[in-house]
Design a protein around this motif. Structure first.
Motif, PDB file in Angstrom:
ATOM      1  N   THR A   1       7.074  -0.966  41.684  1.00  0.00           N
ATOM      2  CA  THR A   1       6.907   0.291  42.407  1.00  0.00           C
ATOM      3  C   THR A   1       7.942   1.307  41.920  1.00  0.00           C
ATOM      4  O   THR A   1       9.123   0.984  41.792  1.00  0.00           O
ATOM      5  N   THR A   2       7.483   2.514  41.655  1.00  0.00           N
ATOM      6  CA  THR A   2       8.370   3.619  41.263  1.00  0.00           C
ATOM      7  C   THR A   2       8.446   4.585  42.438  1.00  0.00           C
ATOM      8  O   THR A   2       7.425   5.080  42.907  1.00  0.00           O
ATOM      9  N   THR A   3       9.660   4.827  42.918  1.00  0.00           N
ATOM     10  CA  THR A   3       9.851   5.743  44.038  1.00  0.00           C
ATOM     11  C   THR A   3      10.389   7.070  43.514  1.00  0.00           C
ATOM     12  O   THR A   3      11.372   7.100  42.776  1.00  0.00           O
TER      13      THR A   3
ATOM     14  N   ALA B   1       5.866   6.888  46.581  1.00  0.00           N
ATOM     15  CA  ALA B   1       5.867   5.599  45.877  1.00  0.00           C
ATOM     16  C   ALA B   1       4.625   5.487  45.004  1.00  0.00           C
ATOM     17  O   ALA B   1       3.501   5.643  45.476  1.00  0.00           O
TER      18      ALA B   1
ATOM     19  N   ALA C   1       2.643   2.834  43.122  1.00  0.00           N
ATOM     20  CA  ALA C   1       2.521   1.365  43.137  1.00  0.00           C
ATOM     21  C   ALA C   1       2.515   0.797  41.723  1.00  0.00           C
ATOM     22  O   ALA C   1       2.121   1.472  40.761  1.00  0.00           O
ATOM     23  N   ALA C   2       2.950  -0.441  41.607  1.00  0.00           N
ATOM     24  CA  ALA C   2       2.938  -1.142  40.322  1.00  0.00           C
ATOM     25  C   ALA C   2       1.539  -1.065  39.725  1.00  0.00           C
ATOM     26  O   ALA C   2       0.538  -1.265  40.411  1.00  0.00           O
TER      27      ALA C   2
END
Length: 186
Positions: free
Chosen positions: A28-30, A53, A55-56
């Motif tokens: 996850t990239t925030t 966020a 998601a992956a």
């Protein structure tokens, strides 16, 4: 990216902000979204979320900005959107003002006053609508009477931000010299 680079203050539309990664991430990239510019968050606009966020496996996340209409003239304002964890990501959006710049009218509590009245006339400057900044109305005088001799100095009028009126006074100076009726044009 955004769905628009400019929007009217009284628009019922929203602007969609789209944040896109160049490739999917493993986790996850925030994104932490910040706003700046001349417009004020919570007053001139609202942003749906500032913590986003991705998601992956995904590459895109969106949030929206909604305008807040008011009745105060502020001129065009800007919103600068950026992210704290990706410093090269930045977008500026212009909020186009929908109110007209206010106009000023000047009135007096009377049209004449005796030199020895012992009182003053009140001069009132009135804006046609409120402004987000202080407005200074410059007062100039002319006529057959002389400012500083036949009457006191008439000061400029400051109308405080958010208000529509401000005042000054015109105070005649009583002297022992017969001059006949004189005029002061303000």
């Amino acid at each position: 990216t955004s769905s628009a680079s400019s929007i009217a203050e009284n628009s019922s539309s929203t602007i969609t902000l789209t944040f896109t990664l160049d490739k999917p991430s493993a986790g996850t990239t925030t994104l932490s979204v910040t706003t700046g510019g001349t417009a004020t968050a919570g007053t001139d606009y609202t942003i749906a979320s500032t913590s986003l966020a991705i998601a992956a496996g995904d590459t895109v996340v969106t949030t929206t900005i909604t305008m807040s209409d008011d009745s105060i003239y502020e001129g065009d304002e800007s919103i600068t959107i950026s992210t704290t964890n990706y410093p090269n990501v930045s977008k500026t959006i212009t909020i186009a003002e929908n109110e007209s710049a206010p106009t000023v009218s000047l009135t007096s509590s009377g049209s004449s006053i005796a030199e020895n009245a012992g009182s003053s006339l009140t001069l009132t400057a009135t804006l046609s609508g409120a402004s987000s900044e202080n407005v200074t109305v410059s007062i100039a005088t002319s006529g057959t009477s002389t400012e500083g001799t036949d009457y006191g100095t008439v000061s400029d009028i400051t109308i405080t931000a958010g208000q529509t009126t401000g005042t000054s006074t015109f105070t005649p100076t009583d002297d022992s010299v017969y001059e006949g009726d004189e005029t002061a044009i303000i």
